[in-house]
Design a protein around this motif. Sequence first.
Motif, PDB file in Angstrom:
ATOM      1  N   THR A  49      31.459  51.576  76.961  1.00  0.00           N
ATOM      2  CA  THR A  49      30.849  51.767  78.280  1.00  0.00           C
ATOM      3  C   THR A  49      31.898  52.072  79.330  1.00  0.00           C
ATOM      4  N   LEU A  50      33.051  51.423  79.225  1.00  0.00           N
ATOM      5  CA  LEU A  50      34.144  51.668  80.157  1.00  0.00           C
ATOM      6  C   LEU A  50      34.590  53.127  80.086  1.00  0.00           C
ATOM      7  N   ILE A  51      34.687  53.649  78.869  1.00  0.00           N
ATOM      8  CA  ILE A  51      35.125  55.026  78.674  1.00  0.00           C
ATOM      9  C   ILE A  51      34.076  56.004  79.210  1.00  0.00           C
ATOM     10  N   SER A  52      32.813  55.773  78.849  1.00  0.00           N
ATOM     11  CA  SER A  52      31.755  56.689  79.284  1.00  0.00           C
ATOM     12  C   SER A  52      31.650  56.748  80.802  1.00  0.00           C
ATOM     13  N   LYS A  53      31.718  55.600  81.451  1.00  0.00           N
ATOM     14  CA  LYS A  53      31.635  55.581  82.914  1.00  0.00           C
ATOM     15  C   LYS A  53      32.779  56.380  83.525  1.00  0.00           C
ATOM     16  N   ALA A  54      34.005  56.142  83.070  1.00  0.00           N
ATOM     17  CA  ALA A  54      35.166  56.816  83.641  1.00  0.00           C
ATOM     18  C   ALA A  54      35.117  58.320  83.406  1.00  0.00           C
ATOM     19  N   GLU A  55      34.572  58.716  82.269  1.00  0.00           N
ATOM     20  CA  GLU A  55      34.499  60.138  81.940  1.00  0.00           C
ATOM     21  C   GLU A  55      33.260  60.814  82.523  1.00  0.00           C
ATOM     22  N   GLY A  56      32.465  60.049  83.286  1.00  0.00           N
ATOM     23  CA  GLY A  56      31.268  60.609  83.901  1.00  0.00           C
ATOM     24  C   GLY A  56      30.177  60.914  82.909  1.00  0.00           C
ATOM     25  N   ASN A  57      30.223  60.259  81.762  1.00  0.00           N
ATOM     26  CA  ASN A  57      29.244  60.489  80.703  1.00  0.00           C
ATOM     27  C   ASN A  57      28.070  59.531  80.893  1.00  0.00           C
ATOM     28  N   ILE A  58      27.286  59.796  81.917  1.00  0.00           N
ATOM     29  CA  ILE A  58      26.183  58.925  82.319  1.00  0.00           C
ATOM     30  C   ILE A  58      24.888  59.720  82.289  1.00  0.00           C
ATOM     31  N   ILE A  59      23.826  59.100  81.798  1.00  0.00           N
ATOM     32  CA  ILE A  59      22.508  59.732  81.787  1.00  0.00           C
ATOM     33  C   ILE A  59      21.669  59.136  82.911  1.00  0.00           C
ATOM     34  N   ASP A  60      21.139  59.980  83.783  1.00  0.00           N
ATOM     35  CA  ASP A  60      20.181  59.540  84.803  1.00  0.00           C
ATOM     36  C   ASP A  60      18.789  59.780  84.235  1.00  0.00           C
ATOM     37  N   LEU A  61      18.147  58.701  83.821  1.00  0.00           N
ATOM     38  CA  LEU A  61      16.837  58.822  83.174  1.00  0.00           C
ATOM     39  C   LEU A  61      15.789  59.414  84.098  1.00  0.00           C
ATOM     40  N   ILE A 117      22.748  54.755  72.692  1.00  0.00           N
ATOM     41  CA  ILE A 117      22.605  54.827  74.151  1.00  0.00           C
ATOM     42  C   ILE A 117      22.373  53.428  74.689  1.00  0.00           C
ATOM     43  N   ASP A 118      23.127  53.072  75.713  1.00  0.00           N
ATOM     44  CA  ASP A 118      23.152  51.699  76.217  1.00  0.00           C
ATOM     45  C   ASP A 118      22.687  51.676  77.669  1.00  0.00           C
ATOM     46  N   GLU A 119      21.730  50.787  77.965  1.00  0.00           N
ATOM     47  CA  GLU A 119      21.267  50.623  79.348  1.00  0.00           C
ATOM     48  C   GLU A 119      21.861  49.390  80.021  1.00  0.00           C
ATOM     49  N   SER A 120      22.686  48.651  79.314  1.00  0.00           N
ATOM     50  CA  SER A 120      23.276  47.447  79.900  1.00  0.00           C
ATOM     51  C   SER A 120      24.559  47.776  80.651  1.00  0.00           C
ATOM     52  N   ASN A 121      24.860  46.949  81.649  1.00  0.00           N
ATOM     53  CA  ASN A 121      26.079  47.077  82.450  1.00  0.00           C
ATOM     54  C   ASN A 121      26.196  48.414  83.173  1.00  0.00           C
ATOM     55  N   VAL A 122      25.041  48.982  83.520  1.00  0.00           N
ATOM     56  CA  VAL A 122      24.979  50.139  84.415  1.00  0.00           C
ATOM     57  C   VAL A 122      23.820  49.911  85.377  1.00  0.00           C
ATOM     58  N   ASP A 123      23.775  50.696  86.455  1.00  0.00           N
ATOM     59  CA  ASP A 123      22.711  50.550  87.436  1.00  0.00           C
ATOM     60  C   ASP A 123      21.358  50.909  86.833  1.00  0.00           C
ATOM     61  N   ASP A 124      20.292  50.391  87.461  1.00  0.00           N
ATOM     62  CA  ASP A 124      18.934  50.682  87.000  1.00  0.00           C
ATOM     63  C   ASP A 124      18.694  52.193  86.970  1.00  0.00           C
ATOM     64  N   GLY A 125      18.038  52.641  85.918  1.00  0.00           N
ATOM     65  CA  GLY A 125      17.727  54.059  85.790  1.00  0.00           C
ATOM     66  C   GLY A 125      18.817  54.874  85.135  1.00  0.00           C
ATOM     67  N   LEU A 126      19.947  54.230  84.843  1.00  0.00           N
ATOM     68  CA  LEU A 126      21.063  54.932  84.206  1.00  0.00           C
ATOM     69  C   LEU A 126      21.274  54.399  82.792  1.00  0.00           C
ATOM     70  N   ALA A 127      21.943  55.187  81.982  1.00  0.00           N
ATOM     71  CA  ALA A 127      22.282  54.786  80.615  1.00  0.00           C
ATOM     72  C   ALA A 127      23.573  55.485  80.209  1.00  0.00           C
ATOM     73  N   THR A 128      24.304  54.858  79.300  1.00  0.00           N
ATOM     74  CA  THR A 128      25.553  55.455  78.831  1.00  0.00           C
ATOM     75  C   THR A 128      25.427  55.814  77.352  1.00  0.00           C
ATOM     76  N   PRO A 129      25.617  57.080  77.018  1.00  0.00           N
ATOM     77  CA  PRO A 129      25.685  57.459  75.611  1.00  0.00           C
ATOM     78  C   PRO A 129      27.094  57.202  75.082  1.00  0.00           C
ATOM     79  N   VAL A 130      27.277  57.442  73.798  1.00  0.00           N
ATOM     80  CA  VAL A 130      28.613  57.347  73.213  1.00  0.00           C
ATOM     81  C   VAL A 130      29.524  58.349  73.918  1.00  0.00           C
ATOM     82  N   PRO A 131      30.786  57.994  74.182  1.00  0.00           N
ATOM     83  CA  PRO A 131      31.709  58.974  74.774  1.00  0.00           C
ATOM     84  C   PRO A 131      31.730  60.271  73.975  1.00  0.00           C
ATOM     85  N   GLU A 132      32.006  61.370  74.656  1.00  0.00           N
ATOM     86  CA  GLU A 132      31.975  62.678  74.008  1.00  0.00           C
ATOM     87  C   GLU A 132      32.918  62.746  72.808  1.00  0.00           C
TER      88      GLU A 132
END
Length: 257
Positions: A49-61, A117-132
């Motif tokens: 999750t740390l990697i995905s957030k930093a790399e901007g790899n975020i899904i806005d549901l 895909i993880d919905e934990s430890n991100v804001d509501d409505g967002l999700a983090t996939p596996v880093p690219e």
Amino acid sequence: MITMEIKLIGLEGIPLVKSGDDISQIIGDAVKAQDYDLKDGDIILIAETLISKAEGNIIDLNDITPSERAIEVAEICKKDPKLVEAILQNSNEVVEIGPNFIITETRHGFVCANSAIDESNVDDGLATPVPENPDKSAREIREFLEAQFGKKLAVIITDTQGRAFRVGAIGTAIGCSGINPLWVRIGEKDLYGRELETTEIATADELASAASLIMGQANEGLPAVIVSGFPAFDHLRDENSDIKPLLRPKEFDVFRK
């Protein structure tokens, strides 16, 4: 008597990460702030999750329009159709649909629930996939830290995944650099002198599971852990390593046809 020990050190003070943040620098600063003296053979495990957030790899549901297929699958597994659409878009194959999960093969080749895909430890409505590219991320972080601290290190990117036929999730390696993730012990002898014929140890997964005990799954706020004292580091040292040795070829997967 020889005493062997492995230490797990949670890195404190890592802030909530946002897109564009330099994870390598953040980890290096956390090591210094904790006044920890990195040693040759130390392994730094970092939550994906740390990697995905930093790399901007975020899904806005909220930006997703579910397909007919996603709506059909959502009815079966009782999930938000938008989340299901994200799961389908991040998969190569749907392996099985369960009462509250979808087993897929991700674009990386990982077979896991919900395309990881993880919905934990991100804001509501967002999700983090596996880093690219978790292997690339691990390599860049390792090279930065080795240059900064002058030590031989390894970096493993971790995720939390379930297991077939077992209840509960564990830490799993999804990217690595500096260490072979698979310890092939074929040809070695057991305590009775018998030669090992098939023994291969998923070392990176075992290290990820150990680190997960410190990282936690809720509000612990420890997304990076140092493993120090792993005795097989030198034997498994590999600057060109990646996670591929842990991925079972599909032709040997007897549960998928």
